[in-house]
Enzyme design. Structure first.
Site, PDB file in Angstrom:
ATOM      1  N   HIS A  46       0.827  -1.206   0.000  1.00  0.00           N
ATOM      2  CA  HIS A  46       0.000   0.000   0.000  1.00  0.00           C
ATOM      3  C   HIS A  46       0.866   1.262   0.000  1.00  0.00           C
ATOM      4  CE1 HIS A  46      -2.278   3.159   2.306  1.00  0.00           C
ATOM      5  NE2 HIS A  46      -3.123   2.913   1.325  1.00  0.00           N
ATOM      6  N   GLU A  49       2.126   1.968  -3.395  1.00  0.00           N
ATOM      7  CA  GLU A  49       1.059   2.569  -4.213  1.00  0.00           C
ATOM      8  C   GLU A  49       1.029   4.084  -4.031  1.00  0.00           C
ATOM      9  OE1 GLU A  49      -3.224   3.881  -3.527  1.00  0.00           O
ATOM     10  OE2 GLU A  49      -3.000   1.800  -2.855  1.00  0.00           O
ATOM     11  N   HIS A  50       1.190   4.557  -2.797  1.00  0.00           N
ATOM     12  CA  HIS A  50       1.212   5.999  -2.548  1.00  0.00           C
ATOM     13  C   HIS A  50       2.445   6.644  -3.173  1.00  0.00           C
ATOM     14  CE1 HIS A  50      -1.898   7.027   0.665  1.00  0.00           C
ATOM     15  NE2 HIS A  50      -2.117   5.743   0.413  1.00  0.00           N
ATOM     16  N   GLU A 126      -4.330   7.981   7.798  1.00  0.00           N
ATOM     17  CA  GLU A 126      -5.309   7.082   7.192  1.00  0.00           C
ATOM     18  C   GLU A 126      -5.576   5.885   8.107  1.00  0.00           C
ATOM     19  OE1 GLU A 126      -5.942   4.618   2.956  1.00  0.00           O
ATOM     20  OE2 GLU A 126      -4.070   5.693   3.356  1.00  0.00           O
TER      21      GLU A 126
END
Length: 406
Positions: A46, A49-50, A126
């Site tokens: 993840h 991905e950022h 997040e």
């Protein structure tokens, strides 16, 4: 419509479906998700991905941000347990721009440490926001329970302490291991000449060499049902009930898909919604969900209710599951259930973006793509006897796990 497919010499697979829409969709799907992380890499997929939005060998973050925005397009990405996807929506003349940009992001990101430091705080926020929402957090804790001590049970977002250890070389190593062309699919939905798509893919990945894909995934260990209660300082109780599901290659998966829709699908006439909400007003939200992975699956029922009503809701839920195990559906009931599910899929398939993402994901894992019409045929072929068999396998009391937030 028929789809086109091709594999480049470097191993990159390409799939294209024609569309009459003036808006096109394209993306790169990587066969790399949470389950591919090592114990020291939780949250890495993840985080990568950022960070692919934060700089490449030829672009700064600002240039990536504006490349599609300046022509009215949209650039996005997501990560889940088995894949990471970078994709864009745009007008047809901007196909070249979109493929070039995403190829640069996927294959040439450099993960500057200064950007890692900034984005780490974004992801930690997040995570904290997610942990403040027990109706979402319980899904992660549930999968951690049914996939105990396996990467499929890991939280996609990771944890703050481990994120703080990630550096440029760690992200670069993860990408080098998992973002090889043979592990990637380029998907395009739009009214294009397929030869043009292949040409652009070759043009923007010509510097990449073929590397043999090495399969490192291991299936989870034998499933052991659990009953677990976690004390939470929340006004409402949250409950999950479920089982391991069928993997995406299992022929019984479609039967469970239909049962799931009957039991707790999006329709207001689902059995659990009628029983728990419409008749008794015990819950605001109740649903069932099914996820099929490449080698296993997860089935679950979720509801939120007042703490004093948990036992009543559990009894009513088990009553519905018992009815599905014991009572064969009539031909008219089965026909109505099939028609409802087919209608839902048909309405959903009118969303071009969802179709493009589904096409990319399916081709990535199974090297094929099934149109909605093929799915309809599978649903229509299901018999009441098959549903009864699936219900007895999946809804057996001694195979169900329960997780409760009180």
């Amino acid at each position: 419509m028929d789809y086109n497919q091709h594999t480049l010499a470097n191993g990159l697979r390409i799939i294209h479906e024609p569309s009459l829409s003036k808006v096109a969709y394209a993306g790169f799907a990587m066969d790399a998700g949470t389950r591919d992380e090592g114990d020291h890499e939780q949250g890495m997929a993840h985080f990568v991905e950022h960070l692919v939005f934060k700089g490449t060998t030829k672009r700064k973050a600002w240039h990536i941000l504006n490349r599609m925005e300046n022509v009215g397009g949209d650039l996005n990405a997501y990560t889940n347990k088995e894949e990471t996807v970078v994709y864009a929506s745009f007008l047809m003349p901007d196909l070249d721009r979109a493929i070039e940009l995403m190829a640069d992001m996927v294959f040439h990101s450099i993960f500057p440490q200064v950007e890692i430091e900034k984005e780490r705080e974004v992801v930690i926020d997040e995570i904290q926001s997610y942990e403040d929402n027990p109706s979402e957090l319980i899904f992660d804790d549930y999968e951690d329970m049914i996939f105990r001590n396996h990467p499929l049970g890991h939280n996609i977002l990771g944890n703050p302490d481990m994120l703080k250890t990630f550096r440029t070389e760690h992200l670069a190593a993860f990408v080098a291991n998992h973002y090889q062309p043979s592990n990637v699919v380029l998907f395009v939905l739009g009214n294009f000449d397929f030869k043009k798509i292949v040409h652009l893919a070759e043009k923007y990945t010509k510097d990449l060499l073929f590397t043999e894909r090495i399969e490192t995934r291991t299936p989870p260990a034998l499933y052991v049902p659990e009953y677990r209660v976690i004390n939470k300082d929340t006004h409402q109780a949250h409950v999950m009930i479920g089982n391991r599901g069928y993997d995406a290659h299992n022929d019984k998966r479609t039967g469970l898909y239909l049962l799931n829709n009957i039991l707790g699908g999006p329709g207001m006439n689902s059995k659990l919604n009628v029983s728990l909400r419409e008749r008794r007003g015990l819950v605001y939200s109740v649903e069932s969900n099914l996820t099929s992975y490449t080698d296993t699956g997860a089935f679950c029922i979720y509801f939120g209710t007042d703490p004093e009503d948990v036992d009543t809701c559990l009894k009513l839920t088990h009553k519905e599951l018992k009815h599905m195990r014991d009572v064969k559906m009539t031909s008219s009931q089965l026909a109505i259930a099939k028609k409802q599910l087919i209608g839902q899929i048909g309405v959903a398939s009118d969303n071009y973006e969802n179709n493009a993402l589904s096409m990319g994901k399916t081709f990535l894992h199974y090297n094929k793509y099934e149109s909605p019409e093929v799915v309809f045929q599978r649903i229509e072929s299901i018999t009441a006897e098959e549903l009864l068999e699936v219900a007895n396998e999946m809804f057996a009391v001694d195979q169900l796990s329960t997780l409760i937030y009180r």
